[in-house]
Scaffold this motif. Structure first.
Motif, PDB file in Angstrom:
ATOM      1  N   ARG A 189      33.844  55.164  37.065  1.00  0.00           N
ATOM      2  CA  ARG A 189      34.836  55.423  35.831  1.00  0.00           C
ATOM      3  C   ARG A 189      36.117  54.489  36.595  1.00  0.00           C
ATOM      4  O   ARG A 189      36.573  54.462  37.501  1.00  0.00           O
ATOM      5  CB  ARG A 189      35.481  56.610  35.904  1.00  0.00           C
ATOM      6  CG  ARG A 189      36.203  56.920  34.630  1.00  0.00           C
ATOM      7  CD  ARG A 189      36.659  58.724  34.506  1.00  0.00           C
ATOM      8  NE  ARG A 189      37.336  59.068  35.343  1.00  0.00           N
ATOM      9  CZ  ARG A 189      37.947  60.221  35.404  1.00  0.00           C
ATOM     10  NH1 ARG A 189      37.817  60.966  34.418  1.00  0.00           N
ATOM     11  NH2 ARG A 189      38.847  60.709  36.198  1.00  0.00           N
ATOM     12  N   LEU A 190      36.710  53.868  35.406  1.00  0.00           N
ATOM     13  CA  LEU A 190      37.702  52.883  35.949  1.00  0.00           C
ATOM     14  C   LEU A 190      39.036  53.095  34.599  1.00  0.00           C
ATOM     15  O   LEU A 190      38.698  53.105  33.473  1.00  0.00           O
ATOM     16  CB  LEU A 190      37.567  51.402  36.020  1.00  0.00           C
ATOM     17  CG  LEU A 190      36.438  51.125  37.157  1.00  0.00           C
ATOM     18  CD1 LEU A 190      35.948  49.799  36.977  1.00  0.00           C
ATOM     19  CD2 LEU A 190      37.199  51.269  38.501  1.00  0.00           C
ATOM     20  N   ARG A 191      40.337  52.677  35.115  1.00  0.00           N
ATOM     21  CA  ARG A 191      41.284  52.422  33.976  1.00  0.00           C
ATOM     22  C   ARG A 191      41.229  50.988  33.586  1.00  0.00           C
ATOM     23  O   ARG A 191      40.979  50.179  34.394  1.00  0.00           O
ATOM     24  CB  ARG A 191      42.693  52.644  34.644  1.00  0.00           C
ATOM     25  CG  ARG A 191      42.917  54.163  35.055  1.00  0.00           C
ATOM     26  CD  ARG A 191      44.452  54.428  35.488  1.00  0.00           C
ATOM     27  NE  ARG A 191      44.720  55.622  35.887  1.00  0.00           N
ATOM     28  CZ  ARG A 191      45.354  56.426  34.850  1.00  0.00           C
ATOM     29  NH1 ARG A 191      45.344  56.073  33.780  1.00  0.00           N
ATOM     30  NH2 ARG A 191      45.444  57.525  35.226  1.00  0.00           N
ATOM     31  N   SER A 192      41.297  50.599  32.225  1.00  0.00           N
ATOM     32  CA  SER A 192      41.097  49.445  31.595  1.00  0.00           C
ATOM     33  C   SER A 192      42.273  48.388  32.456  1.00  0.00           C
ATOM     34  O   SER A 192      41.868  47.231  32.446  1.00  0.00           O
ATOM     35  CB  SER A 192      41.187  49.442  30.148  1.00  0.00           C
ATOM     36  OG  SER A 192      40.262  50.064  29.676  1.00  0.00           O
ATOM     37  N   GLY A 193      43.465  48.722  32.523  1.00  0.00           N
ATOM     38  CA  GLY A 193      44.350  48.201  32.986  1.00  0.00           C
ATOM     39  C   GLY A 193      44.242  47.699  34.663  1.00  0.00           C
ATOM     40  O   GLY A 193      44.321  46.648  34.694  1.00  0.00           O
ATOM     41  N   SER A 194      43.616  48.664  35.313  1.00  0.00           N
ATOM     42  CA  SER A 194      43.272  48.331  36.611  1.00  0.00           C
ATOM     43  C   SER A 194      42.098  47.496  36.902  1.00  0.00           C
ATOM     44  O   SER A 194      42.181  46.836  37.609  1.00  0.00           O
ATOM     45  CB  SER A 194      42.781  49.701  37.446  1.00  0.00           C
ATOM     46  OG  SER A 194      42.508  49.382  38.727  1.00  0.00           O
ATOM     47  N   LEU A 195      41.186  47.439  35.730  1.00  0.00           N
ATOM     48  CA  LEU A 195      39.945  46.592  35.918  1.00  0.00           C
ATOM     49  C   LEU A 195      40.400  45.363  35.415  1.00  0.00           C
ATOM     50  O   LEU A 195      40.172  44.282  36.274  1.00  0.00           O
ATOM     51  CB  LEU A 195      39.100  47.287  34.831  1.00  0.00           C
ATOM     52  CG  LEU A 195      37.680  46.060  34.657  1.00  0.00           C
ATOM     53  CD1 LEU A 195      36.965  46.077  35.869  1.00  0.00           C
ATOM     54  CD2 LEU A 195      36.824  46.751  33.512  1.00  0.00           C
ATOM     55  N   ARG A 196      41.618  45.232  34.551  1.00  0.00           N
ATOM     56  CA  ARG A 196      41.887  43.737  34.225  1.00  0.00           C
ATOM     57  C   ARG A 196      42.925  43.099  35.529  1.00  0.00           C
ATOM     58  O   ARG A 196      42.677  41.735  35.700  1.00  0.00           O
ATOM     59  CB  ARG A 196      42.923  43.848  33.059  1.00  0.00           C
ATOM     60  CG  ARG A 196      43.336  42.617  32.370  1.00  0.00           C
ATOM     61  CD  ARG A 196      44.397  42.774  31.282  1.00  0.00           C
ATOM     62  NE  ARG A 196      44.711  41.449  31.053  1.00  0.00           N
ATOM     63  CZ  ARG A 196      44.209  40.577  30.109  1.00  0.00           C
ATOM     64  NH1 ARG A 196      43.166  40.865  29.369  1.00  0.00           N
ATOM     65  NH2 ARG A 196      44.697  39.472  29.761  1.00  0.00           N
ATOM     66  N   ASN A 197      43.739  44.010  36.214  1.00  0.00           N
ATOM     67  CA  ASN A 197      44.472  43.324  37.201  1.00  0.00           C
ATOM     68  C   ASN A 197      43.957  43.247  38.406  1.00  0.00           C
ATOM     69  O   ASN A 197      44.294  42.501  39.297  1.00  0.00           O
ATOM     70  CB  ASN A 197      45.780  44.556  37.120  1.00  0.00           C
ATOM     71  CG  ASN A 197      46.567  44.320  35.710  1.00  0.00           C
ATOM     72  OD1 ASN A 197      46.498  43.311  35.152  1.00  0.00           O
ATOM     73  ND2 ASN A 197      47.132  45.557  35.544  1.00  0.00           N
ATOM     74  N   ARG A 198      42.967  44.207  38.916  1.00  0.00           N
ATOM     75  CA  ARG A 198      42.381  44.046  40.278  1.00  0.00           C
ATOM     76  C   ARG A 198      40.820  43.671  39.995  1.00  0.00           C
ATOM     77  O   ARG A 198      40.594  43.484  41.224  1.00  0.00           O
ATOM     78  CB  ARG A 198      42.447  45.645  40.730  1.00  0.00           C
ATOM     79  CG  ARG A 198      43.900  45.992  40.730  1.00  0.00           C
ATOM     80  CD  ARG A 198      44.097  47.508  41.520  1.00  0.00           C
ATOM     81  NE  ARG A 198      45.540  47.983  41.349  1.00  0.00           N
ATOM     82  CZ  ARG A 198      45.744  49.043  41.966  1.00  0.00           C
ATOM     83  NH1 ARG A 198      44.864  49.943  42.354  1.00  0.00           N
ATOM     84  NH2 ARG A 198      46.781  49.286  42.016  1.00  0.00           N
ATOM     85  N   THR A 222      39.521  39.631  38.525  1.00  0.00           N
ATOM     86  CA  THR A 222      40.339  40.067  37.411  1.00  0.00           C
ATOM     87  C   THR A 222      40.326  39.117  36.293  1.00  0.00           C
ATOM     88  O   THR A 222      39.791  38.244  36.115  1.00  0.00           O
ATOM     89  CB  THR A 222      41.706  39.536  38.460  1.00  0.00           C
ATOM     90  OG1 THR A 222      41.768  38.280  38.582  1.00  0.00           O
ATOM     91  CG2 THR A 222      41.806  40.351  39.498  1.00  0.00           C
ATOM     92  N   GLY A 223      41.101  39.843  35.196  1.00  0.00           N
ATOM     93  CA  GLY A 223      40.998  39.287  34.103  1.00  0.00           C
ATOM     94  C   GLY A 223      40.161  39.771  32.995  1.00  0.00           C
ATOM     95  O   GLY A 223      40.008  39.213  31.985  1.00  0.00           O
ATOM     96  N   VAL A 224      39.397  40.872  33.268  1.00  0.00           N
ATOM     97  CA  VAL A 224      38.474  41.339  32.383  1.00  0.00           C
ATOM     98  C   VAL A 224      38.997  42.017  31.167  1.00  0.00           C
ATOM     99  O   VAL A 224      39.957  42.922  31.377  1.00  0.00           O
ATOM    100  CB  VAL A 224      37.397  42.435  33.197  1.00  0.00           C
ATOM    101  CG1 VAL A 224      36.746  43.226  32.153  1.00  0.00           C
ATOM    102  CG2 VAL A 224      36.884  41.697  34.167  1.00  0.00           C
ATOM    103  N   VAL A 225      38.562  41.543  30.009  1.00  0.00           N
ATOM    104  CA  VAL A 225      39.040  42.244  28.842  1.00  0.00           C
ATOM    105  C   VAL A 225      38.081  43.021  28.219  1.00  0.00           C
ATOM    106  O   VAL A 225      36.758  42.716  27.964  1.00  0.00           O
ATOM    107  CB  VAL A 225      39.429  41.139  27.587  1.00  0.00           C
ATOM    108  CG1 VAL A 225      39.996  41.609  26.472  1.00  0.00           C
ATOM    109  CG2 VAL A 225      40.148  39.963  28.439  1.00  0.00           C
TER     110      VAL A 225
END
Length: 323
Positions: A75-84, A96-99
């Motif tokens: 389980r992940l936060r969408s913002g954390s996945l995008r930034n980290r 990084t940069g996943v949308v």
């Protein structure tokens, strides 16, 4: 319908069968099975959560009739996945940069390793698997008890996701390893394997490494059998056959006989041409004689030829008048 019309229909049918889009059609049945498997594995992966912590991988258990398949959920936060991104999640390295679309506050990345079930759910005609199919799919994490969830659209906006296969079989001689990706619509996409058995992708799906199973094998080197296993030599008188010397003699006789026959035919042809020319000359001389003085035929050596008569017209005596 005429013959040309039938041939045109046959060619049209064959062109449809051989079109590049046929790959998606040929996987239609297996895609339905694969989509049902995804839904089942999502359910069992969610069951692994017990007071889940963000960013921690939890291994799930599959039904006994699917032994050999392994699953995991994170389980992940969408913002954390995008930034980290995710440094390492099984075989996957997520930059990084996943949308994520549609946007959700939290999501679950479900990992699959189909093991020995790879070819059953994702067959690739003409190819064999060198590494099992692994999958990475994103789902909404707002309800961890939900089933039959629809996958989120997980894509990268920068660097691609790396799929690093740790266990890969040797490539058969004469073949080449290829990355293969299956999207959620069942389309099969091939790409090159990079150093370290790594495949790259810009979106979620299922991935594997394959090689052509129809690659030509090297010709075997035949070793002569031991002398003890060879059958005893048989003489010509015992089996009615001919020895090597006899065969060579008959080849020589045949070659000489053929040469003599060809020379004889050439000689006959030359003599025939000469005889024809002589007959033609005689006919021309006889035709000329019909328009002039008749010529006698006489033997000159072995040839009969026309000859002029031996007499000449006597000259008239000139009579002079004497005055």
């Amino acid at each position: 319908m005429g013959l040309l019309g039938s041939l045109a229909m046959l060619l049209s049918f064959l062109s449809i069968l051989w079109s590049p889009a046929l790959g998606a059609v040929s996987h239609a049945v297996s895609t339905d099975r694969a989509r049902s498997l995804d839904a089942l594995l999502q359910d069992y992966a969610y069951r692994a959560f017990d007071r889940p912590r963000t960013g921690i991988s939890y291994n799930g258990k599959v039904p006994s009739n699917l032994t050999g398949i392994t699953i995991s959920a994170m389980r992940l936060r969408s913002g954390s996945l995008r930034n980290r991104g995710v440094n390492s999640y099984k075989e996957f390295e997520i930059p990084t940069g996943v949308v994520v679309r549609p946007y959700v506050e939290r999501l679950v990345l479900v990992y699959q390793n189909l093991g020995n079930w790879s070819a059953d759910y994702y067959p690739v005609p003409g190819y064999m698997y060198l590494a099992p199919v692994v999958g990475l799919l994103g789902y909404d994490a707002s309800n961890l008890s939900a089933t039959n969830l629809v996958e989120l659209n997980v894509t990268t906006s920068g660097q691609p996701i790396s799929v690093r296969f740790s266990v890969v079989r040797s490539v058969p001689v004469g073949s080449t390893a290829r990355c293969v990706r299956f999207d959620l619509q069942g389309t099969t996409i091939f790409s090159n394997v990079t150093s370290g058995n790594v495949c790259s992708t810009n979106e979620q799906g299922h991935f594997g490494i394959v090689a052509e199973s129809t690659a030509p094998s090297p010709a075997p080197v035949l070793q002569p059998p031991p002398a003890s296993l060879l059958p005893p030599a048989q003489s010509p008188s015992s089996n009615g056959g001919l020895s090597n010397n006899d065969k060579m003699w008959w080849k020589i006789v045949g070659s000489v006989g053929g040469s003599i026959l060809v020379l004889s035919l050439l000689l006959i042809l030359v003599l025939g041409i000469r005889k024809y020319k002589r007959r033609k000359a005689m006919e021309e001389m006889e035709e000329r004689s019909e328009y002039g003085e008749a010529l006698q035929i006489a033997n000159i050596g072995p040839v009969r030829a026309p000859m002029a008569r031996g007499t000449r017209t006597p000259p008239e005596t000139e009579i002079q008048n004497v005055d």
